[in-house]
Motif scaffolding. Structure first.
Motif, mmCIF file in Angstrom:
data_model
loop_
_atom_site.group_PDB
_atom_site.id
_atom_site.type_symbol
_atom_site.label_atom_id
_atom_site.label_comp_id
_atom_site.label_asym_id
_atom_site.label_seq_id
_atom_site.Cartn_x
_atom_site.Cartn_y
_atom_site.Cartn_z
ATOM 1 N N LEU A 1 -9.934 -54.624 -18.954
ATOM 2 C CA LEU A 1 -10.302 -53.290 -18.479
ATOM 3 C C LEU A 1 -9.365 -52.836 -17.348
ATOM 4 O O LEU A 1 -8.973 -51.659 -17.269
ATOM 5 N N GLY A 2 -8.994 -53.782 -16.480
ATOM 6 C CA GLY A 2 -8.051 -53.463 -15.405
ATOM 7 C C GLY A 2 -6.690 -53.056 -15.965
ATOM 8 O O GLY A 2 -6.065 -52.109 -15.517
ATOM 9 N N LEU A 3 -6.241 -53.838 -17.000
ATOM 10 C CA LEU A 3 -4.968 -53.499 -17.641
ATOM 11 C C LEU A 3 -5.051 -52.136 -18.332
ATOM 12 O O LEU A 3 -4.101 -51.352 -18.319
ATOM 13 N N CYS A 4 -6.213 -51.872 -18.954
ATOM 14 C CA CYS A 4 -6.401 -50.553 -19.593
ATOM 15 C C CYS A 4 -6.323 -49.446 -18.526
ATOM 16 O O CYS A 4 -5.724 -48.388 -18.738
ATOM 17 N N GLY A 5 -6.944 -49.694 -17.386
ATOM 18 C CA GLY A 5 -6.902 -48.715 -16.295
ATOM 19 C C GLY A 5 -5.475 -48.503 -15.796
ATOM 20 O O GLY A 5 -5.038 -47.381 -15.528
ATOM 21 N N VAL A 6 -4.709 -49.627 -15.669
ATOM 22 C CA VAL A 6 -3.308 -49.521 -15.240
ATOM 23 C C VAL A 6 -2.510 -48.718 -16.262
ATOM 24 O O VAL A 6 -1.673 -47.869 -15.913
ATOM 25 N N CYS A 7 -2.758 -48.965 -17.569
ATOM 26 C CA CYS A 7 -2.044 -48.224 -18.627
ATOM 27 C C CYS A 7 -2.366 -46.729 -18.549
ATOM 28 O O CYS A 7 -1.486 -45.885 -18.676
ATOM 29 N N VAL A 8 -3.664 -46.425 -18.332
ATOM 30 C CA VAL A 8 -4.056 -45.018 -18.236
ATOM 31 C C VAL A 8 -3.353 -44.370 -17.040
ATOM 32 O O VAL A 8 -2.826 -43.264 -17.122
ATOM 33 N N VAL A 9 -3.333 -45.078 -15.886
ATOM 34 C CA VAL A 9 -2.675 -44.548 -14.699
ATOM 35 C C VAL A 9 -1.182 -44.361 -14.967
ATOM 36 O O VAL A 9 -0.582 -43.344 -14.601
ATOM 37 N N GLN A 10 -0.546 -45.354 -15.641
ATOM 38 C CA GLN A 10 0.890 -45.236 -15.951
ATOM 39 C C GLN A 10 1.145 -44.083 -16.917
ATOM 40 O O GLN A 10 2.109 -43.329 -16.766
ATOM 41 N N TRP A 11 0.298 -43.928 -17.934
ATOM 42 C CA TRP A 11 0.472 -42.831 -18.884
ATOM 43 C C TRP A 11 0.356 -41.488 -18.185
ATOM 44 O O TRP A 11 1.114 -40.572 -18.439
ATOM 45 N N GLN A 12 -0.643 -41.407 -17.300
ATOM 46 C CA GLN A 12 -0.826 -40.155 -16.554
ATOM 47 C C GLN A 12 0.384 -39.885 -15.659
ATOM 48 O O GLN A 12 0.900 -38.772 -15.602
ATOM 49 N N ARG A 13 0.863 -40.933 -14.976
ATOM 50 C CA ARG A 13 2.026 -40.782 -14.105
ATOM 51 C C ARG A 13 3.259 -40.400 -14.932
ATOM 52 O O ARG A 13 4.029 -39.503 -14.564
ATOM 53 N N PHE B 1 3.292 -38.864 -17.827
ATOM 54 C CA PHE B 1 3.085 -37.497 -18.296
ATOM 55 C C PHE B 1 3.475 -36.498 -17.204
ATOM 56 O O PHE B 1 4.178 -35.521 -17.453
ATOM 57 N N LEU B 2 3.028 -36.750 -15.978
ATOM 58 C CA LEU B 2 3.369 -35.850 -14.859
ATOM 59 C C LEU B 2 4.869 -35.862 -14.573
ATOM 60 O O LEU B 2 5.477 -34.813 -14.328
ATOM 61 N N LEU B 3 5.482 -37.060 -14.626
ATOM 62 C CA LEU B 3 6.930 -37.150 -14.383
ATOM 63 C C LEU B 3 7.712 -36.429 -15.481
ATOM 64 O O LEU B 3 8.688 -35.716 -15.199
ATOM 65 N N ASN B 4 7.311 -36.595 -16.737
ATOM 66 C CA ASN B 4 7.993 -35.910 -17.846
ATOM 67 C C ASN B 4 7.834 -34.398 -17.725
ATOM 68 O O ASN B 4 8.767 -33.634 -18.007
ATOM 69 N N ALA B 5 6.635 -33.950 -17.302
ATOM 70 C CA ALA B 5 6.418 -32.513 -17.104
ATOM 71 C C ALA B 5 7.327 -32.004 -15.991
ATOM 72 O O ALA B 5 7.916 -30.915 -16.097
ATOM 73 N N LYS B 6 7.439 -32.765 -14.902
ATOM 74 C CA LYS B 6 8.309 -32.371 -13.780
ATOM 75 C C LYS B 6 9.775 -32.342 -14.222
ATOM 76 O O LYS B 6 10.526 -31.422 -13.873
ATOM 77 N N ILE B 7 10.196 -33.346 -14.999
ATOM 78 C CA ILE B 7 11.580 -33.395 -15.515
ATOM 79 C C ILE B 7 11.849 -32.186 -16.408
ATOM 80 O O ILE B 7 12.892 -31.536 -16.317
ATOM 81 N N LYS B 8 10.897 -31.856 -17.308
ATOM 82 C CA LYS B 8 11.064 -30.696 -18.181
ATOM 83 C C LYS B 8 11.166 -29.416 -17.347
ATOM 84 O O LYS B 8 12.001 -28.549 -17.612
ATOM 85 N N GLU B 9 10.336 -29.284 -16.323
ATOM 86 C CA GLU B 9 10.369 -28.107 -15.442
ATOM 87 C C GLU B 9 11.710 -27.997 -14.733
ATOM 88 O O GLU B 9 12.322 -26.926 -14.675
ATOM 89 N N LEU B 10 12.217 -29.119 -14.202
ATOM 90 C CA LEU B 10 13.514 -29.117 -13.518
ATOM 91 C C LEU B 10 14.650 -28.807 -14.496
ATOM 92 O O LEU B 10 15.597 -28.090 -14.163
ATOM 93 N N THR B 11 14.553 -29.335 -15.715
ATOM 94 C CA THR B 11 15.567 -29.060 -16.738
ATOM 95 C C THR B 11 15.569 -27.567 -17.081
ATOM 96 O O THR B 11 16.626 -26.944 -17.193
ATOM 97 N N ASP B 12 14.373 -26.995 -17.243
ATOM 98 C CA ASP B 12 14.286 -25.564 -17.537
ATOM 99 C C ASP B 12 14.874 -24.732 -16.395
ATOM 100 O O ASP B 12 15.562 -23.734 -16.625
#
Length: 181
Positions: free
Chosen positions: A14-26, A28-39
């Motif tokens: 469950l802890g690893l699942c939580g870490v994966c969820v946190v990493q996926w969320q992070r 996702f936010l980083l990819n969104a920021k990269i896309k925004e900066l690229t645009d």
């Protein structure tokens, strides 16, 4: 003990699942920021290219206007020189007309004296009439030349005025473009 290990394993999973969820969320936010900066980068590059093209067009327009200005200045100098030459020529012709007018006055005085001598000899009067007729013809020719010269001067002054107006309009356009830049 097995139950503790299973519980511990479940907690770790469950802890690893939580870490994966946190990493996926992070991620996702980083990819969104990269896309925004690229645009933003793409938009800034488009603006930069557009401004460079505008600057190039302005440089071409300034070069064209500068060339027109130089041509207009050259034409203005040429017209000014022609007006100066015509003015000098007109002054010289005016002097010639004054000399001819003086001769006319002198001739009319001589004519009066010949009229007084008319009783004494008509041949001298006829000779003088011939001379006066020739002088009158010369005066008429000089008057025609003066009228033609005045007409040419007026035409040149009109052309000079037109060129000056065009030059002034060109300078106003150039100053307007220079202010916009």
């Amino acid at each position: 003990m097995k139950a503790i290990l299973y519980s511990l394993l479940a907690i770790i999973v469950l802890g690893l699942c939580g870490v994966c969820v946190v990493q996926w969320q992070r991620e996702f936010l980083l990819n969104a920021k990269i896309k925004e900066l690229t645009d933003q980068l793409i938009a800034e590059n488009k603006l930069r290219i557009e401004f460079e093209e505008k600057a190039f067009r302005f440089e071409q327009e300034i070069a064209r206007i500068t060339q027109l200005r130089n041509e207009t200045e050259a034409a203005l100098l040429e017209a000014t020189e022609q007006v100066k030459l015509l003015t000098e020529d007109q002054t010289a012709r005016g002097y010639s007309i004054a000399v001819l007018m003086r001769e006319v006055v002198m001739t009319s005085r001589e004519l009066d004296s010949y009229k007084q001598l008319a009783g004494k000899g008509t041949d001298a009067l006829k000779d003088r009439n011939t001379e006066v007729t020739a002088q009158n013809a010369a005066i008429e020719k000089a008057n025609a030349s003066m009228r033609q010269l005045a007409s040419e001067r007026d035409d040149l002054i009109d052309k000079l005025n037109t060129r000056t107006r065009e030059f002034n309009e060109l300078v106003e356009k150039y100053n307007k473009l220079a202010k916009e830049r």
